[in-house]
Enzyme design. Structure first.
Site, PDB file in Angstrom:
ATOM      1  N   CYS A 270      -5.277  -4.137  11.895  1.00  0.00           N
ATOM      2  CA  CYS A 270      -5.428  -5.339  11.060  1.00  0.00           C
ATOM      3  C   CYS A 270      -6.433  -5.130   9.926  1.00  0.00           C
ATOM      4  O   CYS A 270      -6.136  -5.388   8.755  1.00  0.00           O
ATOM      5  CB  CYS A 270      -5.797  -6.542  11.924  1.00  0.00           C
ATOM      6  SG  CYS A 270      -7.459  -6.519  12.655  1.00  0.00           S
ATOM      7  N   HIS A 318      -9.787 -10.346  14.264  1.00  0.00           N
ATOM      8  CA  HIS A 318      -8.516 -10.143  13.562  1.00  0.00           C
ATOM      9  C   HIS A 318      -8.639 -10.649  12.128  1.00  0.00           C
ATOM     10  O   HIS A 318      -9.376 -11.601  11.851  1.00  0.00           O
ATOM     11  CB  HIS A 318      -7.374 -10.875  14.278  1.00  0.00           C
ATOM     12  CG  HIS A 318      -6.020 -10.485  13.783  1.00  0.00           C
ATOM     13  ND1 HIS A 318      -5.421  -9.287  14.099  1.00  0.00           N
ATOM     14  CD2 HIS A 318      -5.147 -11.131  12.958  1.00  0.00           C
ATOM     15  CE1 HIS A 318      -4.232  -9.213  13.506  1.00  0.00           C
ATOM     16  NE2 HIS A 318      -4.048 -10.317  12.809  1.00  0.00           N
ATOM     17  N   HIS A 330      -0.211  -9.600   7.590  1.00  0.00           N
ATOM     18  CA  HIS A 330      -1.168  -8.942   8.488  1.00  0.00           C
ATOM     19  C   HIS A 330      -0.457  -7.922   9.361  1.00  0.00           C
ATOM     20  O   HIS A 330       0.778  -7.890   9.455  1.00  0.00           O
ATOM     21  CB  HIS A 330      -1.905  -9.976   9.355  1.00  0.00           C
ATOM     22  CG  HIS A 330      -1.056 -10.582  10.438  1.00  0.00           C
ATOM     23  ND1 HIS A 330      -1.532 -10.854  11.693  1.00  0.00           N
ATOM     24  CD2 HIS A 330       0.250 -10.979  10.449  1.00  0.00           C
ATOM     25  CE1 HIS A 330      -0.573 -11.393  12.439  1.00  0.00           C
ATOM     26  NE2 HIS A 330       0.520 -11.481  11.714  1.00  0.00           N
TER      27      HIS A 330
END
Length: 354
Positions: A270, A318, A330
């Site tokens: 990520c 994240h 993402h």
């Protein structure tokens, strides 16, 4: 970069034919045994339900991602330690060379005095056959003595600094060794979680795994498109040309595989996707989602613009990039490729504008 109000959704087809777990587990500084998944209900003979497997795999992936971001931070720290240690070792070597040179000068003076019979230089000058030059030579003697004293003081000071540098180097080397040990231990812990997830997935069989992957992709698409067949990214422009370039780079990687610790150009985690995308815009971000959360100006989610970083979860493990219209791009987790996702699919911790 002009943003179309409604556009086809790239990467919206089934995102994988089989759920691929990457063995490139890049790990964390702290993953505790208490975070492992709960045991499957029922006896060993009872087949686990798809819902049970999905929930436990998601939990394992979340733990792995948390650990991966901590690992990324530890790895960055390790690299910094290696650089600092190398610099200190170079300083120690130079300082030792200079100290040896100064000691050599003092040894030369001492040897000269020994060869002269140990007579004080002032006495030698007084007994010399050139009394007319005595005063001039006496002044020279004072200058020589002052230089000797200064050299001695410099030797003492350089020795002190050298000892300090050696102590700093030893401490850095000890930290480096500890970082290496922790990285190795936690890499094994992450791999264990990936293995647990793979074992759970294998219990479903290949066909069911493929269906679960396809369902996950469809659900993500439905969230991003709000149940329609097209993606509405709105008309709000990026905050800057650099943000537009970063977003274009991220969108171009839709469909790329998720791999822990990867920063592109073909696979990403990520924060690695954010790191890579902004590098294409000429900006070097910190490596981890937690550090990226403080890399720019905080803005509200209501004021988010394309290219902004969206940090998710309370511990900020994240991160995605705002694409507009309540949508982020993402890298989700192993088996799910880089894709669009509703910003509301995960709890938002903050929005960062670079």
């Amino acid at each position: 970069m002009a943003m179309h109000r409604r556009t086809q959704l790239p990467g919206a087809h089934p995102l994988a034919r089989a759920l691929v777990l990457t063995a490139a587990a890049t790990t964390a500084l702290a993953v505790t045994a208490g975070g492992s998944a709960q045991a499957l209900p029922g006896s060993p003979a009872d087949p686990p339900s798809k819902r049970d497997v999905k929930a436990q795999v998601e939990q394992l992936y979340e733990e792995a991602e948390q650990a991966s971001e901590r690992f990324n931070a530890a790895q960055e720290y390790q690299h910094r330690l290696q650089s600092e240690t190398g610099s200190l070792q170079g300083q120690v070597a130079l300082a030792q060379d200079e100290l040896n040179r100064l000691r050599g000068e003092l040894a030369t003076v001492a040897a000269a005095e020994y060869r002269s019979g140990g007579i004080e230089p002032a006495v030698q000058l007084m007994l010399a056959s050139d009394p007319e030059g005595y005063l001039a030579r006496a002044r020279s003697l004072d200058q020589v003595a002052e230089r000797e004293h200064e050299t001695l003081r410099e030797v003492v000071e350089r020795q002190r600094r050298l000892d300090q540098r050696r102590a700093e180097t030893s401490a850095k080397l000890a930290d480096l060794e500890e970082a290496r040990r922790s990285l190795a231990e936690n890499k094994q812990q992450i791999q264990q979680r990936l293995n647990e997830a793979q074992k759970l997935l294998n219990s479903l069989g290949a066909t069911e795994r493929a269906r679960m992957v396809a369902q996950d992709a469809r659900e993500a698409e439905q969230r991003a498109t709000r149940g329609t067949d097209r993606l509405d990214l709105g008309t709000v422009p990026p905050a800057s040309d650099r943000a537009a370039d970063a977003l274009a780079a991220a969108v171009s990687k839709i469909g790329s595989a998720y791999v822990y610790g990867a920063t592109g150009p073909r696979t990403f985690d990520c924060s690695g996707l954010m790191y890579y995308s902004w590098r294409q815009a000429g900006v070097t971000l910190p490596r981890t989602s937690q550090a990226q959360a403080y890399a720019g100006q905080r803005v509200s989610l209501a004021d988010a613009r394309p290219g902004d970083l969206v940090i998710f979860y309370k511990d900020m493990h994240h991160v995605g990039m705002y694409a507009g219209g309540g949508v982020v791009v993402h890298a989700p987790y192993p088996g799910a490729r880089v894709r669009y996702e509703s910003v509301n699919a995960m709890p938002v911790s903050g929005v960062v504008r670079l």
